[in-house]
Design an enzyme around this catalytic site. Structure first.
Site, PDB file in Angstrom:
ATOM      1  N   ALA A  13     -28.568 -21.896 -13.798  1.00  0.00           N
ATOM      2  CA  ALA A  13     -27.623 -23.460 -13.673  1.00  0.00           C
ATOM      3  C   ALA A  13     -27.702 -23.185 -11.975  1.00  0.00           C
ATOM      4  O   ALA A  13     -27.571 -21.987 -11.145  1.00  0.00           O
ATOM      5  CB  ALA A  13     -26.569 -22.595 -14.584  1.00  0.00           C
TER       6      ALA A  13
ATOM      7  N   GLY B  43     -30.358 -19.449 -16.209  1.00  0.00           N
ATOM      8  CA  GLY B  43     -29.990 -20.059 -16.640  1.00  0.00           C
ATOM      9  C   GLY B  43     -31.762 -21.262 -17.127  1.00  0.00           C
ATOM     10  O   GLY B  43     -32.481 -21.763 -18.386  1.00  0.00           O
TER      11      GLY B  43
ATOM     12  N   GLU C 285     -33.669 -19.155 -19.346  1.00  0.00           N
ATOM     13  CA  GLU C 285     -32.716 -19.328 -20.974  1.00  0.00           C
ATOM     14  C   GLU C 285     -33.881 -20.485 -21.049  1.00  0.00           C
ATOM     15  O   GLU C 285     -33.622 -20.479 -22.535  1.00  0.00           O
ATOM     16  CB  GLU C 285     -31.892 -19.408 -20.842  1.00  0.00           C
ATOM     17  CG  GLU C 285     -30.624 -17.836 -20.325  1.00  0.00           C
ATOM     18  CD  GLU C 285     -29.642 -17.920 -20.447  1.00  0.00           C
ATOM     19  OE1 GLU C 285     -28.888 -18.549 -19.518  1.00  0.00           O
ATOM     20  OE2 GLU C 285     -28.377 -17.615 -20.626  1.00  0.00           O
TER      21      GLU C 285
ATOM     22  N   GLU D 230     -27.825 -13.062 -13.911  1.00  0.00           N
ATOM     23  CA  GLU D 230     -25.978 -13.791 -14.001  1.00  0.00           C
ATOM     24  C   GLU D 230     -25.012 -12.514 -12.964  1.00  0.00           C
ATOM     25  O   GLU D 230     -24.383 -11.582 -13.100  1.00  0.00           O
ATOM     26  CB  GLU D 230     -25.494 -13.946 -15.301  1.00  0.00           C
ATOM     27  CG  GLU D 230     -26.794 -15.031 -15.184  1.00  0.00           C
ATOM     28  CD  GLU D 230     -27.637 -15.211 -16.385  1.00  0.00           C
ATOM     29  OE1 GLU D 230     -28.735 -13.902 -16.119  1.00  0.00           O
ATOM     30  OE2 GLU D 230     -28.662 -16.369 -16.796  1.00  0.00           O
TER      31      GLU D 230
HETATM   32  N1  COA Z   1     -27.892 -22.817  -8.190  1.00  0.00           N
HETATM   33  C1  COA Z   1     -27.913 -23.547  -7.126  1.00  0.00           C
HETATM   34  N2  COA Z   1     -28.152 -23.407  -5.657  1.00  0.00           N
HETATM   35  C2  COA Z   1     -29.590 -22.579  -6.289  1.00  0.00           C
HETATM   36  C3  COA Z   1     -29.836 -21.697  -7.208  1.00  0.00           C
HETATM   37  C4  COA Z   1     -29.006 -21.839  -7.951  1.00  0.00           C
HETATM   38  N3  COA Z   1     -29.067 -21.170  -9.181  1.00  0.00           N
HETATM   39  N4  COA Z   1     -31.270 -21.363  -6.866  1.00  0.00           N
HETATM   40  C5  COA Z   1     -30.791 -21.373  -5.567  1.00  0.00           C
HETATM   41  N5  COA Z   1     -30.466 -22.598  -5.221  1.00  0.00           N
HETATM   42  C6  COA Z   1     -30.808 -23.100  -3.375  1.00  0.00           C
HETATM   43  C7  COA Z   1     -30.078 -22.377  -2.578  1.00  0.00           C
HETATM   44  O1  COA Z   1     -28.880 -22.419  -1.974  1.00  0.00           O
HETATM   45  C8  COA Z   1     -30.824 -22.815  -1.047  1.00  0.00           C
HETATM   46  O2  COA Z   1     -29.750 -24.382  -0.718  1.00  0.00           O
HETATM   47  P1  COA Z   1     -29.703 -24.223   0.794  1.00  0.00           P
HETATM   48  O3  COA Z   1     -31.350 -24.983   0.825  1.00  0.00           O
HETATM   49  O4  COA Z   1     -29.152 -26.347   0.199  1.00  0.00           O
HETATM   50  O5  COA Z   1     -28.990 -24.179   1.063  1.00  0.00           O
HETATM   51  C9  COA Z   1     -32.312 -23.247  -2.139  1.00  0.00           C
HETATM   52  O6  COA Z   1     -31.677 -24.203  -3.803  1.00  0.00           O
HETATM   53  C10 COA Z   1     -32.960 -22.409  -1.980  1.00  0.00           C
HETATM   54  O7  COA Z   1     -33.013 -21.307  -1.851  1.00  0.00           O
HETATM   55  P2  COA Z   1     -33.076 -19.774  -1.246  1.00  0.00           P
HETATM   56  O8  COA Z   1     -32.426 -19.229  -1.802  1.00  0.00           O
HETATM   57  O9  COA Z   1     -32.989 -20.449   0.312  1.00  0.00           O
HETATM   58  O10 COA Z   1     -34.180 -19.683  -1.520  1.00  0.00           O
HETATM   59  P3  COA Z   1     -34.738 -18.468  -1.496  1.00  0.00           P
HETATM   60  O11 COA Z   1     -36.479 -18.441  -1.453  1.00  0.00           O
HETATM   61  O12 COA Z   1     -34.688 -17.699   0.224  1.00  0.00           O
HETATM   62  O13 COA Z   1     -34.597 -17.313  -3.310  1.00  0.00           O
HETATM   63  C11 COA Z   1     -34.261 -17.165  -4.614  1.00  0.00           C
HETATM   64  C12 COA Z   1     -34.688 -17.143  -4.072  1.00  0.00           C
HETATM   65  C13 COA Z   1     -34.506 -17.651  -6.443  1.00  0.00           C
HETATM   66  C14 COA Z   1     -34.003 -15.444  -4.667  1.00  0.00           C
HETATM   67  C15 COA Z   1     -32.316 -17.522  -4.292  1.00  0.00           C
HETATM   68  O14 COA Z   1     -32.248 -18.847  -4.337  1.00  0.00           O
HETATM   69  C16 COA Z   1     -31.773 -17.280  -5.389  1.00  0.00           C
HETATM   70  O15 COA Z   1     -31.235 -16.029  -5.816  1.00  0.00           O
HETATM   71  N6  COA Z   1     -31.080 -17.946  -6.587  1.00  0.00           N
HETATM   72  C17 COA Z   1     -30.121 -17.718  -7.170  1.00  0.00           C
HETATM   73  C18 COA Z   1     -30.765 -17.105  -8.357  1.00  0.00           C
HETATM   74  C19 COA Z   1     -29.096 -16.753  -9.890  1.00  0.00           C
HETATM   75  O16 COA Z   1     -28.450 -15.945  -9.697  1.00  0.00           O
HETATM   76  N7  COA Z   1     -30.124 -17.943 -10.778  1.00  0.00           N
HETATM   77  C20 COA Z   1     -29.044 -17.168 -11.887  1.00  0.00           C
HETATM   78  C21 COA Z   1     -28.018 -19.106 -12.328  1.00  0.00           C
HETATM   79  S1  COA Z   1     -27.120 -18.502 -13.218  1.00  0.00           S
END
Ligand code: COA
Length: 282
Positions: free
Chosen positions: A90, A133, A136, A156
């Site tokens: 999400a 999400g 999910e 989460e």
């Molecule tokens: N919601 C909103 N934005 C998200 C996102 C999410 N769930 N997951 C990634 N993004 C965005 C980042 O903020 C970033 O945006 P920006 O470039 O404008 O700053 C972009 O996507 C790229 O992500 P980034 O974190 O820079 O990539 P990474 O390769 O360093 O890491 C992940 C990849 C997947 C490990 C990391 O993005 C992450 O942990 N995401 C969240 C996962 C999460 O907690 N999901 C559950 C949500 S309920």
């Protein structure tokens, strides 16, 4: 029939299946298109998916639905590429500042249940992150086909949250209590190979073979009677809802009722005459 919805964040590509029966069937390929945000599910994406579900349920030609995430854009000069993603969760930015009363309606009418409640077969095509999400969303589909470089998880817990799109319940049903508990409490990811080993994904294929593999599975499903396949889906789903003996009875009811359908007659005759069945879908 409702008009096919249009959206900048959800591409809908209807691929004709020559061998579909009844003829004119399509596999509807839905691509979530926010690769710069790793295809995170924001309000706009959720609204588009819900509209697509309403449309697909009504549109007779749609026999199978594939859900996937757009590949990364080419990065600007000197910048690193974003990673491949199915859906990284999400959209966390939409959580900021919300209270329980504000979040509740969003999760009461949620995108995961729309996908789950589709009566037609659904396949998640996964190449990259399927987190929160996003995992999910994959769990809400009937089948999951992934690449070894994919990563699944419910992170989460690291946000001070728990899964809210059905993850705790669907992981338990699919993987069993022990593995689900570990994933939800640890927030740790499993890669595609491990996801395949533990039954989280049905098939593991290399990235360059993913589309073809998923399409061949979808085309096979599009050749079944659309009516019978819905009944099959509901019969298997009964196992999640009912005690064992009631589930056995529910299956028997559905099985017997099929003896009054045209497609049962068509299927049995086709077998006995060594012909390919031409389904009516009823
Ligand atoms: N919601 C909103 N934005 C998200 C996102 C999410 N769930 N997951 C990634 N993004 C965005 C980042 O903020 C970033 O945006 P920006 O470039 O404008 O700053 C972009 O996507 C790229 O992500 P980034 O974190 O820079 O990539 P990474 O390769 O360093 O890491 C992940 C990849 C997947 C490990 C990391 O993005 C992450 O942990 N995401 C969240 C996962 C999460 O907690 N999901 C559950 C949500 S309920």
């Amino acid at each position: 029939m409702p008009a096919q919805p249009e959206s900048n964040v959800l591409g809908i590509d209807n691929i004709s299946v020559e061998s579909s029966s009844p003829s004119g069937g399509v596999v509807s390929l839905w691509t979530i298109n926010r690769p710069d945000k790793l295809n995170a599910l924001n309000n706009e994406v959720n609204t588009a998916i819900k509209a697509a579900c309403a449309w697909a349920e009504e549109e007779e030609s749609v026999r199978v639905i594939i859900v996937t995430g757009a590949p990364p854009n080419t990065p600007p000069e000197g910048k690193r590429s974003k990673p491949n993603s199915f859906v990284a969760g999400a959209d966390i930015s939409e959580f900021k500042g919300k209270s329980s009363t504000e979040i509740r309606p969003i999760f009461d009418d949620n995108v995961w249940e729309y996908i789950w409640n589709l009566s037609k077969p659904t396949i998640a095509m996964i190449d990259g992150f399927a987190l929160g999400g996003g995992s999910e969303l994959a769990l809400s589909c009937d089948l999951r086909i992934a690449t070894p470089r994919s990563n699944f998880g419910t992170p989460e817990i690291n946000l001070g949250l728990i899964p809210g799109g059905g993850g705790t319940q669907r992981l338990c049903r699919l993987l069993g209590y022990g593995k689900a508990m570990e994933m939800v409490m640890s927030g740790e990811m499993v890669d595609g190979t491990e996801a395949h080993r533990i039954g989280l994904v049905n098939h593991l294929v290399e990235p360059d073979e993913l589309h073809q593999k998923v399409m061949s599975i979808a085309e096979n499903l599009a050749q079944k009677s659309p009516y019978t396949i819905r009944v099959a889906k509901s019969a298997v789903r009964a196992a999640l809802e009912k005690p064992f003996s009631s589930g056995i009875l529910a299956e028997r009811d559905l099985f017997c009722a099929l003896f009054d359908t045209a497609d049962m007659e068509i299927g049995v005759d086709a077998f006995l005459n060594r012909e390919t069945p031409e389904w009516k879908g009823a």
